[in-house]
Design a protein around this motif. Structure first.
Motif, short mmCIF file in Angstrom:
data_model
loop_
_atom_site.label_atom_id
_atom_site.label_comp_id
_atom_site.label_asym_id
_atom_site.label_seq_id
_atom_site.Cartn_x
_atom_site.Cartn_y
_atom_site.Cartn_z
N ASP A 10 0.84 -1.20 0.00
CA ASP A 10 0.00 0.00 0.00
C ASP A 10 0.87 1.25 0.00
O ASP A 10 0.59 2.23 -0.70
CB ASP A 10 -0.92 0.01 1.22
CG ASP A 10 -1.93 -1.13 1.18
OD1 ASP A 10 -2.32 -1.52 0.07
OD2 ASP A 10 -2.31 -1.62 2.25
N ARG A 13 2.47 1.78 -3.40
CA ARG A 13 1.48 2.26 -4.36
C ARG A 13 1.20 3.76 -4.15
O ARG A 13 1.03 4.50 -5.12
CB ARG A 13 0.20 1.45 -4.23
CG ARG A 13 -0.88 1.80 -5.21
CD ARG A 13 -1.90 0.70 -5.33
NE ARG A 13 -2.35 0.22 -4.02
CZ ARG A 13 -3.15 -0.84 -3.88
NH1 ARG A 13 -3.55 -1.51 -4.94
NH2 ARG A 13 -3.54 -1.22 -2.67
N PHE A 69 2.93 0.63 -10.58
CA PHE A 69 1.53 0.60 -10.15
C PHE A 69 0.81 -0.61 -10.74
O PHE A 69 0.04 -1.29 -10.05
CB PHE A 69 0.83 1.90 -10.57
CG PHE A 69 -0.45 2.16 -9.86
CD1 PHE A 69 -0.48 2.84 -8.66
CD2 PHE A 69 -1.66 1.71 -10.39
CE1 PHE A 69 -1.69 3.08 -7.99
CE2 PHE A 69 -2.86 1.94 -9.74
CZ PHE A 69 -2.86 2.63 -8.54
N CYS A 70 1.02 -0.89 -12.03
CA CYS A 70 0.38 -2.04 -12.68
C CYS A 70 0.87 -3.35 -12.08
O CYS A 70 0.07 -4.26 -11.78
CB CYS A 70 0.65 -2.02 -14.18
SG CYS A 70 -0.21 -0.71 -15.09
N SER A 73 -0.52 -3.74 -8.63
CA SER A 73 -1.94 -4.07 -8.70
C SER A 73 -2.14 -5.55 -8.99
O SER A 73 -2.98 -6.22 -8.37
CB SER A 73 -2.63 -3.22 -9.77
OG SER A 73 -2.58 -1.85 -9.44
N LEU A 77 -4.03 -8.05 -6.34
CA LEU A 77 -5.23 -8.79 -6.76
C LEU A 77 -4.98 -10.29 -6.76
O LEU A 77 -5.84 -11.08 -6.34
CB LEU A 77 -5.68 -8.31 -8.14
CG LEU A 77 -6.09 -6.84 -8.23
CD1 LEU A 77 -6.38 -6.45 -9.67
CD2 LEU A 77 -7.30 -6.56 -7.35
N ARG A 97 -15.22 -5.21 -8.97
CA ARG A 97 -14.06 -4.49 -9.52
C ARG A 97 -14.45 -3.29 -10.37
O ARG A 97 -13.92 -2.19 -10.20
CB ARG A 97 -13.18 -5.46 -10.34
CG ARG A 97 -11.82 -4.87 -10.72
CD ARG A 97 -11.06 -4.48 -9.48
NE ARG A 97 -9.76 -3.90 -9.80
CZ ARG A 97 -9.01 -3.26 -8.92
NH1 ARG A 97 -9.42 -3.14 -7.67
NH2 ARG A 97 -7.84 -2.76 -9.26
N PHE A 174 -6.16 -0.81 -16.43
CA PHE A 174 -6.39 -1.23 -15.04
C PHE A 174 -7.52 -2.24 -14.95
O PHE A 174 -7.43 -3.23 -14.21
CB PHE A 174 -6.71 -0.03 -14.16
CG PHE A 174 -5.54 0.88 -13.89
CD1 PHE A 174 -4.24 0.43 -14.04
CD2 PHE A 174 -5.73 2.19 -13.50
CE1 PHE A 174 -3.15 1.25 -13.80
CE2 PHE A 174 -4.65 3.03 -13.25
CZ PHE A 174 -3.37 2.56 -13.40
N SER A 178 -6.97 -6.13 -14.24
CA SER A 178 -7.55 -6.69 -13.01
C SER A 178 -8.16 -8.06 -13.29
O SER A 178 -7.92 -9.03 -12.56
CB SER A 178 -8.61 -5.75 -12.45
OG SER A 178 -8.06 -4.49 -12.10
N TYR A 316 -5.63 6.03 -4.93
CA TYR A 316 -6.55 6.07 -6.07
C TYR A 316 -7.14 7.46 -6.24
O TYR A 316 -7.30 7.95 -7.37
CB TYR A 316 -7.66 5.04 -5.89
CG TYR A 316 -8.53 4.87 -7.11
CD1 TYR A 316 -7.96 4.72 -8.37
CD2 TYR A 316 -9.92 4.86 -7.02
CE1 TYR A 316 -8.74 4.56 -9.51
CE2 TYR A 316 -10.71 4.70 -8.15
CZ TYR A 316 -10.12 4.56 -9.39
OH TYR A 316 -10.90 4.41 -10.52
#
Length: 389
Positions: A10, A13, A69-70, A73, A77, A97, A174, A178, A316
């Motif tokens: 976290d 990010r 970031f990608c 993520s 997930l 999502r 994103f 996801s 976000y």
């Protein structure tokens, strides 16, 4: 197997989103820090041009932090799927999502749409001074309300329409990334040899088709698999330092400037049949950086502190709001100060400082009074749907 939350993720990010904002601000007011063109230099001694080819450029390299970031993520997930104990948990994650991403974005897009109707984005005047082509890439039209609805709920997610923020071109990545992460994690959950084959096949496919952001999500899920099912080796900390250094070095590879000095030996930045080489280097650099941080407990502890966890909490919101802030407040204040004192650097520095404070304040309020309530509403709807079944 582990079940604890990766709090350091976290924090990382949150840092990535702040540095993406910094990158976009510099591209708007100091484009040479990105393209390395001395003709558009706006810093004393050409520091922005020198920065574009410096290994330290990873600090403001937007594409690198988008890659981080990608990848992160995909890691988060995938890790959630590996932790899930029931099929209801998995289906709930998948169903929620789109609304989790879309509902907060709708609020920001509507605010930007209102501002566009009243021409509250003075980007054209700033562009004459900064010579940045990116600063005039958005908010020039006055779309209708029907166009707003179509863009916000459909076009942004299908083809990356970025009418209401230049950063929204990433939203379809994103969303699709996801679902890719969920699929990969489900295919590899509680499996051994098959998992290796699945990851190899997906990585090879995305590299062959130049779908490099999907490649980043795949690497993230693979790293989640490694973290969840295997304990770190005792000697991992020794590799951790090396991994972080390699990651930051690759993260500084210039996106638009011609590679020089430390990066010349890696190859020439050209667009041919394959995706730009810098994007590949940035994604691989993101993998090394995240893996290296995981191997180093002091860095995990640092990114788990209250400050970084706070940044992660509002990450976000920062991503959604930062472009409208730059294109409105940052430009407005810069023009006011420049007209008063005629000092470009001072005006831009003051604009950046106040914009950063304003962005964090707005993001905090947005997370508390918009994002969190919407998240609770989505949870209630999801709970009701399961009860109705």
């Amino acid at each position: 197997m582990k079940n604890e939350r990766l709090t350091w993720i976290d924090g990382l990010r949150g840092l990535a989103c702040i540095l993406i904002f910094t990158h976009h601000f510099l591209v708007s007011f100091f484009p040479s820090s990105y393209n390395g063109d001395p003709n558009t230099s706006r810093m004393i001694y050409g520091l922005d041009v020198k920065w574009a080819n410096s290994p330290l450029s990873f600090i403001i390299c937007g594409n690198f932090w988008v890659s981080v970031f990608c990848l992160v993520s995909g890691l988060v997930l995938g890790y959630q799927i590996y932790r899930a104990k029931t099929t209801n948990e998995v289906s709930s994650m998948v169903l929620k999502r789109y609304p989790r991403l879309c509902f907060p974005l709708t609020v920001v897009s509507f605010a930007a749409w209102i501002m566009m109707q009243f021409s509250l984005f003075p980007t054209a005047e700033v562009q004459k001074l900064s010579t940045s082509s990116w600063i005039v890439s958005a908010y020039g039209d006055k779309p209708s309300f029907l166009q707003f609805l179509n863009t916000t709920f459909v076009a942004t997610w299908l083809n990356g329409d970025h009418t209401y923020s230049p950063a929204f071109w990433l939203m379809n990545i994103f969303l699709s990334g996801s679902f890719l992460a969920y699929l990969l994690a489900l295919m590899t959950k509680n499996r051994k040899l098959l998992s290796i084959l699945v990851f190899i096949c997906f990585i090879a496919f995305f590299l062959y088709t130049d779908a490099l952001f999907n490649f980043a999500f795949t690497l993230g899920v693979a790293l989640a698999y490694r973290i969840f099912y295997f304990e770190p080796k005792k000697y991992a900390k020794y590799f951790g330092v090396l991994f972080v250094l390699v990651g930051l070095y690759l993260g500084g590879y210039p996106s638009e400037a011609y590679p020089q000095g430390f990066y010349l030996w890696l190859g020439v930045n050209v667009n041919q049949r394959y995706a730009p080489v810098w994007q590949f280097f940035h994604i691989v650099g993101a993998l090394f950086l995240v893996w290296g941080i995981y191997c180093l407990k002091p860095l995990c502890t640092l990114f788990s502190t209250k400050l970084f966890r706070f940044l992660g909490k509002i990450s976000y919101a920062v991503f959604l709001i930062h472009c409208p802030v730059i294109f409105s407040w940052s430009c407005f204040l810069f023009l006011k100060l420049y007209r008063a004192c005629g000092r470009y650097m001072i005006s831009a520095a003051a604009s950046f400082l106040t914009s950063t404070i304003l962005l964090i304040l707005l993001s905090t309020l947005f997370q508390k009074y918009v994002e969190a309530p919407l998240g609770n509403l989505i949870k209630k709807l999801d709970h009701w749907l399961f009860l109705s079944e």
